[in-house]
Design a protein around this motif. Structure first.
Motif, PDB file in Angstrom:
ATOM      1  N   GLU A 188      24.330  22.989 -45.498  1.00  0.00           N
ATOM      2  CA  GLU A 188      24.882  23.100 -44.148  1.00  0.00           C
ATOM      3  C   GLU A 188      24.404  21.944 -43.258  1.00  0.00           C
ATOM      4  N   ALA A 229      26.518  19.055 -44.148  1.00  0.00           N
ATOM      5  CA  ALA A 229      27.841  19.154 -43.513  1.00  0.00           C
ATOM      6  C   ALA A 229      27.763  18.780 -42.034  1.00  0.00           C
ATOM      7  N   LEU A 230      26.678  19.190 -41.381  1.00  0.00           N
ATOM      8  CA  LEU A 230      26.490  18.854 -39.973  1.00  0.00           C
ATOM      9  C   LEU A 230      26.347  17.340 -39.784  1.00  0.00           C
ATOM     10  N   ARG A 246      27.469  15.051 -41.814  1.00  0.00           N
ATOM     11  CA  ARG A 246      28.761  14.427 -42.131  1.00  0.00           C
ATOM     12  C   ARG A 246      29.729  14.545 -40.941  1.00  0.00           C
ATOM     13  N   GLU A 247      29.730  15.708 -40.307  1.00  0.00           N
ATOM     14  CA  GLU A 247      30.585  15.898 -39.132  1.00  0.00           C
ATOM     15  C   GLU A 247      30.122  14.983 -37.993  1.00  0.00           C
ATOM     16  N   TYR A 248      28.821  14.914 -37.826  1.00  0.00           N
ATOM     17  CA  TYR A 248      28.273  14.040 -36.779  1.00  0.00           C
ATOM     18  C   TYR A 248      28.648  12.579 -37.037  1.00  0.00           C
ATOM     19  N   GLY A 251      31.246  11.396 -38.669  1.00  0.00           N
ATOM     20  CA  GLY A 251      32.669  11.189 -38.386  1.00  0.00           C
ATOM     21  C   GLY A 251      32.957  11.108 -36.905  1.00  0.00           C
ATOM     22  N   ARG A 252      32.334  11.998 -36.128  1.00  0.00           N
ATOM     23  CA  ARG A 252      32.585  11.986 -34.691  1.00  0.00           C
ATOM     24  C   ARG A 252      31.975  10.747 -34.030  1.00  0.00           C
TER      25      ARG A 252
END
Length: 655
Positions: free
Chosen positions: A35, A38-39, A41-43, A45-46
């Protein structure tokens, strides 16, 4: 060091539950890392999107911001970026891009750690289940002996009742003066049956007690110690994974240095042994004792004592049980030794993998290691049971069995009427499970009569003399938790040597004896069949060949040639014709197959048929190669053929 086997008796189910909980904890922590990945990876991308939008906006305003909306001379956007402010902004945007890229890289690293931790937890969870299933199996095996004792007790009670009835009929016949002989014979047969049933019952009690004692003193402690070793491995793998993740995050963000440094420092303080001491502190039972041994119970309505019967029929039965138990131990001892050597090799291999993860995954070795230890435990129980029977039998008939020539019975289907050599009844069409034949001498009998047949095989070998006492197997001195109580054989506990040791090499079948090999007769032997030769005790003989069937072809001093039992001949002074580990033809006929292996460690040859290894060198395999023998490979160096441990090499094409 505290041992679970000593400190936590009879708590297998609790330890299995704890081991399962530890693997569940590892899985949950692996999910947490996934998790977190995933956090990140999301960070990433943003952050990349935010940086890209900022760069586009800056590029639209760079001229206006750098040189004003209406410069006096023409200037390009690229030239405008040469301003110190724009250079700084460019650096800030580049740093933001780098931060996004590092977050994406961190996400991949955390995913890798998470996957490895979860995979290891799944493997160890499967190991815990297998260990639990094995514990259930050995418990059922112990209960089976209890059940056999109960059945033996019922048969004994029944035979006592039948004996009492036969006695009453005998007394009645003597009073009437009719059929006295028949009644007396029936009474005698009932008495023999009762004595055999009683001896069987007493043996069953001894076996049941020994199985019970072995279960609580050897099997359960060994299983407990192995779960303790699994605990140590689980803790080490969990700490290693979490420490790696912390190091990745520490390198990712300097601003998190203090927190992640504390995390790494805290990881160094994890002590599996201290945790185990703590567990013991809150789980140790203050008052526990082993269940009392089972004692003899006389049959209701029939007075008798617990002493075993010593009648002729009973002595024959006990002698057969004694010989069979000793033969079984002779079969089991080398198997147990081989399994122990296999376990020691696997334990060293696991330790080597833990010391250098590039060599392999210790979780893979742990599964095979515990398989070997479980098999060893099951075999040791069989030896313990045989020892119990030997002690009971020797206590009645004594140690000396020098006059015994045990039959070698095998199941047989009789298609023509055949007489049972004991009860003299006819066997015809009886299935192989219920009828037996000793092929060396031709003696036939019912399976139910086997235990009563005197060990007087005309072609049988005399049993090897064994001193009074229990069988003892060698143990490795490196196992700190290995248990020995008297002659008990125990499952070796897990240790942590530094390197994989060569496995026990399987010994090929005996080769033909070399010409001029000699021996001395331990016993006199009278030829009983064509092709055999008579010899005297102490006579020197020339060994011509070994037919690999328990018989040697020899020539006596008088020039007579023939077969004699191998166990009758002392070959300790005979010259060895061929090394016992490598067939003679192998040294000259083996050829290179074009495949190579790379040596992982240095290895010094222990025997003439072995090869030295130097870490990193290439060795060409023969056609036998990695399939030469259990744990051994065969190769060629400088034109010389030899063997070496498989665990010390890897295929050249395997990275």
């Amino acid at each position: 060091m505290t041992s679970f086997g000593d400190a936590l008796p009879d708590q297998l189910s609790e330890l299995l539950g704890t081991a399962a909980a530890q693997q569940g904890l590892a899985t949950e922590l692996a999910n947490m890392l996934a998790e977190r990945a995933a956090l990140e990876r999301e960070y990433a991308g943003r952050l990349q999107a935010i940086t890209r939008k900022a760069r586009e906006r800056r590029d639209r305003r760079v001229l206006e911001a750098a040189v004003g909306p209406e410069p006096n001379r023409s200037v390009s956007a690229e030239e405008a970026k040469d301003s110190s402010l724009q250079k700084y902004i460019t650096f800030v945007l580049h740093t933001s891009d780098g931060a996004a890229n590092r977050s994406a890289t961190l996400a991949e690293q955390l995913d890798s750690v998470s996957n490895e931790l979860a995979a290891g937890a799944r493997k160890r969870e499967a190991v815990v289940k297998k260990h639990g299933a094995f514990g259930t199996k050995v418990l059922a095996e112990r209960d089976r002996f209890h059940s056999e004792r109960t059945k033996a007790k019922a048969k004994y009670d029944e035979s006592c009742s039948e004996l009492e009835s036969a006695r009453a009929k005998k007394v009645s016949a003597e009073g009437d003066g009719k059929h006295v002989d028949r009644a007396t014979k029936a009474w005698k047969e009932a008495e023999d049956t009762m004595e055999s049933a009683k001896n069987t019952y007493l043996c069953a009690i001894a076996v049941s007690n020994r199985a019970n004692s072995h279960f609580y003193k050897a099997t359960l402690p060994a299983l407990h110690d192995n779960l303790q070793a699994l605990w140590t491995l689980s803790s080490a793998r969990l700490v290693s994974s979490l420490s790696t993740a912390s190091a990745r995050m520490l390198a990712h963000e300097k601003t998190l240095a203090s927190g992640e440094e504390a995390s790494i420092a805290a990881a160094q303080n994890v002590d599996a042994l201290a945790d185990q001491e703590f567990y013991v502190k809150f789980n140790q039972r203050q008052h526990w004792s082993e269940p009392p041994p089972i004692t003899y119970e006389p049959a209701p309505g029939f007075y008798d004592t617990e002493e075993m019967k010593e009648g002729d029929a009973a002595r024959v039965q006990l002698q057969n049980r004694l010989l069979k138990a000793r033969a079984r131990i002779d079969e089991l001892v080398p198997i147990i030794e081989a399994k122990r050597r296999e376990a020691e090799g696997l334990e060293r291999l696991r330790a080597a993998y833990e010391g250098d993860s590039a060599l392999g995954n210790p979780d893979d070795v742990m599964d095979n290691l515990l398989d070997a230890l479980r098999e060893t435990t099951a075999l040791e129980l069989q030896v313990a049971v045989c020892e119990a029977e030997i002690e009971e039998c020797v206590g009645v008939i004594g140690e000396d069995s020098s006059d015994a020539r045990p039959h070698r019975f095998t199941p047989h289907n009789f298609t023509i009427p055949t007489t049972c050599g004991l009860c003299q009844s006819t066997m015809w069409g009886i299935s192989g499970r219920n009828a037996l034949i000793c092929k060396p001498c031709g003696y036939t009998c019912h399976a139910k009569c086997e235990a009563k047949v005197p060990p007087k095989c005309r072609a049988g070998n005399k049993p090897t003399h064994r001193p009074t006492g229990s069988v003892s197997l060698g143990r490795s001195s490196t196992s700190a938790s290995t248990r020995t109580t008297g002659s008990r054989l125990s499952m070796p506990a897990l240790a942590s040597p530094a390197r994989a040791a060569p496995p026990a090499r399987a010994v090929p079948p005996p080769q033909a004896a070399a010409p001029a090999a000699s021996g001395t007769m331990l016993y006199a032997y009278d030829a009983a069949n064509e092709g055999e030769v008579s010899v005297q005790a102490g006579e020197a003989v020339e060994v011509l060949a070994d037919d690999d069937g328990g018989w040697l072809s020899v020539r006596t001093g008088a020039g007579d040639s023939g077969l004699v039992p191998t166990s009758y001949v002392d070959l300790s002074g005979a010259p060895a014709a061929v090394p016992s580990t490598v067939p003679a033809a192998a040294a000259t006929q083996a050829q290179g197959c074009g495949e190579f292996v790379v040596a992982l460690f240095d290895y010094k040859a222990q025997d003439d048929d072995e090869l030295d290894l130097v870490a990193g060198e290439l060795v060409e395999l023969t056609t036998a190669g990695l399939t030469y023998a259990d744990g051994w490979a065969q190769g060629i160096k400088v034109g010389r053929v030899g063997v070496f441990p498989k665990t010390y090499v890897r295929p050249d094409d395997e990275e």
